[in-house]
Write an enzyme that holds these catalytic residues in place. Structure first.
Site, PDB file in Angstrom:
ATOM      1  N   ILE A   9      -3.326   7.854  11.709  1.00 20.87           N
ATOM      2  CA  ILE A   9      -2.488   6.867  12.388  1.00 20.87           C
ATOM      3  C   ILE A   9      -2.528   5.497  11.713  1.00 20.87           C
ATOM      4  O   ILE A   9      -1.875   4.558  12.178  1.00 20.87           O
ATOM      5  CB  ILE A   9      -2.922   6.714  13.856  1.00 20.87           C
ATOM      6  N   GLY A  10      -3.272   5.354  10.644  1.00 15.26           N
ATOM      7  CA  GLY A  10      -3.307   4.074   9.965  1.00 15.26           C
ATOM      8  C   GLY A  10      -4.275   4.076   8.808  1.00 15.26           C
ATOM      9  O   GLY A  10      -4.883   5.094   8.478  1.00 15.26           O
ATOM     10  N   GLY A  12      -6.734   1.117   6.133  1.00 14.57           N
ATOM     11  CA  GLY A  12      -7.201  -0.237   5.881  1.00 14.57           C
ATOM     12  C   GLY A  12      -7.883  -0.306   4.540  1.00 14.57           C
ATOM     13  O   GLY A  12      -7.930   0.685   3.800  1.00 14.57           O
ATOM     14  N   PHE A  14     -10.901  -0.364   4.013  1.00  6.38           N
ATOM     15  CA  PHE A  14     -12.086   0.489   4.063  1.00  6.38           C
ATOM     16  C   PHE A  14     -11.750   1.952   3.859  1.00  6.38           C
ATOM     17  O   PHE A  14     -12.586   2.741   3.434  1.00  6.38           O
ATOM     18  CB  PHE A  14     -12.762   0.344   5.439  1.00  6.38           C
ATOM     19  N   VAL A  17      -7.612   5.647   9.213  1.00 10.22           N
ATOM     20  CA  VAL A  17      -7.858   5.770  10.647  1.00 10.22           C
ATOM     21  C   VAL A  17      -7.138   7.014  11.142  1.00 10.22           C
ATOM     22  O   VAL A  17      -5.961   7.218  10.839  1.00 10.22           O
ATOM     23  CB  VAL A  17      -7.335   4.544  11.420  1.00 10.22           C
ATOM     24  N   LYS A  33     -12.653   6.093  11.995  1.00  6.41           N
ATOM     25  CA  LYS A  33     -12.408   5.307  10.795  1.00  6.41           C
ATOM     26  C   LYS A  33     -13.263   5.904   9.688  1.00  6.41           C
ATOM     27  O   LYS A  33     -14.480   6.072   9.859  1.00  6.41           O
ATOM     28  CB  LYS A  33     -12.766   3.839  11.024  1.00  6.41           C
ATOM     29  N   ASP A 128     -12.292 -12.449  11.988  1.00  7.67           N
ATOM     30  CA  ASP A 128     -10.925 -11.988  11.703  1.00  7.67           C
ATOM     31  C   ASP A 128     -10.146 -11.727  12.993  1.00  7.67           C
ATOM     32  O   ASP A 128      -9.537 -10.685  13.175  1.00  7.67           O
ATOM     33  CB  ASP A 128     -10.962 -10.725  10.842  1.00  7.67           C
TER      34      ASP A 128
END
Length: 358
Positions: A9-10, A12, A14, A17, A33, A128
């Site tokens: 779903i995503g 980053g 790192f 996700v 993650k 952040d």
């Protein structure tokens, strides 16, 4: 915990996700993650911090971690609770006029303050805070997420950390831009940026050039513009967030007592301690209206970049902060910020991190 990876779903900086479910309990949905084991320092940092600050309803809950081997690669995974309401940034984007009614803003602000108050009392700075890192539970409750850049408040004294550009430019505080300070007041400045964005539907700064943006934040007296339709209480609240001097900026605990968010007999929970706070008879006009308050000298997107070249002599002279020399560590940290790099405005606010979870 034995679990099964689901739909991605995503992604980053790192890694990625994905949705996940426990192998023996398919009704419970989680988020995982994942990053390559060799590049998992940020994710490990997030896991360690979440373990230390667990117990606050306004912070995403960590459910554990594990290593897996997938497609010939060793991955490090952190399991988190699933925030079915998605990211605040997505909700703002999908709202009819790209802004929220003030009643909703007040609710989100209060939840954010409770979460930040808890984080700060535990000795950490998030570093952040932005709409992309604020998730919403099924009931609409705020869940502060993405602690990959978070750090202990006292670590701002580490000169090596002051060499880093940490955070999202649109939400950076003046002290972060000018001298590398990133303590708890920096989270409050970013909170103000988020509140103003919820009220106006657009980020507080309207600059497409990164150098211009950082010069505006760090130099002179210009402050973010307050949304016209925000109530007087809301504007006064933002005034307490947008104080250039971090030592005079209000803390999360102080802001929880402001009429913009406080209720009768409001309660703030910290670890195993419960603090009852009453509404003051009048709204304090400055931090020193609180006699017991002691300023915190400890003072964002997900940007950590190396330093490459010095700014021009003209900019060096204009940015002669705190009487410092450009041979000092803060100067080295600023080199990459002031070389005239230009980016689309959208790139200034969207940084690798949580992508809409829904």
């Amino acid at each position: 915990m034995d679990w099964v990876r689901g739909e991605a779903i995503g992604h980053g900086s790192f890694g990625k996700v994905s949705l996940a479910v426990p192998r023996n309990q398919s009704t419970q949905v989680m988020v995982v993650k994942s990053s390559a084991s060799s590049r998992s320092a940020t994710l490990m940092n997030e896991k360690l911090i979440l373990d230390e600050i667990k117990g606050c309803p306004q912070i995403i809950n960590c459910l554990g971690d594990s290593y897996t081997y997938e497609n010939g690669e060793k991955l490090y995974n952190v399991l988190l609770e699933y925030a079915s309401g998605g990211a605040l940034s997505e909700k703002l984007k999908n709202s009819g006029d790209r802004k929220f009614p003030e009643t909703e803003i007040r609710k989100y602000t209060k939840d954010l303050l409770r979460g930040l108050h808890y984080i700060h009392k535990c000795g950490y700075v998030h570093c952040d805070i932005k709409p992309h890192n604020i998730l919403l539970g099924e009931d609409g409750q705020v869940k502060i997420a993405d602690f990959g850049l978070a750090k202990r408040a006292e670590s701002i004294k580490d000169e090596n950390l002051r060499c880093e550009l940490r955070g999202t430019p649109l939400y950076m505080s003046p002290e972060m831009v000018t001298s590398g300070e990133q303590g708890t007041p920096a989270d409050i400045w970013a909170l103000g940026c988020v509140i103003a964005e919820m009220a106006a539907g657009v980020p507080v700064w309207k600059y497409s050039n990164l150098t211009e943006l950082l010069m505006t934040i760090g130099v002179g007296d210009e402050l973010p513009e307050f949304p016209a339709k925000l109530s007087e209480a809301g504007k006064e609240f933002l005034e307490k967030c947008f104080v250039k001097d971090p030592r005079r900026r209000w803390t999360a605990e102080m802001l929880l007592k402001h009429p913009f968010v406080c209720d009768q007999d409001d309660t703030v929970t910290l670890n195993d301690e419960t603090c009852e706070s009453r509404i003051p008879s009048t709204s304090p006009r400055c931090p020193f209206d609180f006699p017991d308050w002691v300023s915190d000298d400890s003072s964002e997107s997900t940007v950590t970049c190396p330093i490459t070249s010095l700014p021009s002599p003209m900019i060096q002279q204009k940015l002669n902060f705190n009487g410092g020399s450009w041979s000092t560590t803060p100067a080295e940290r600023l080199r990459v910020l002031l070389v005239g790099e230009t980016r689309p405005e959208s790139d200034l606010s969207v940084v690798d991190g949580w992508v809409s979870v829904r």
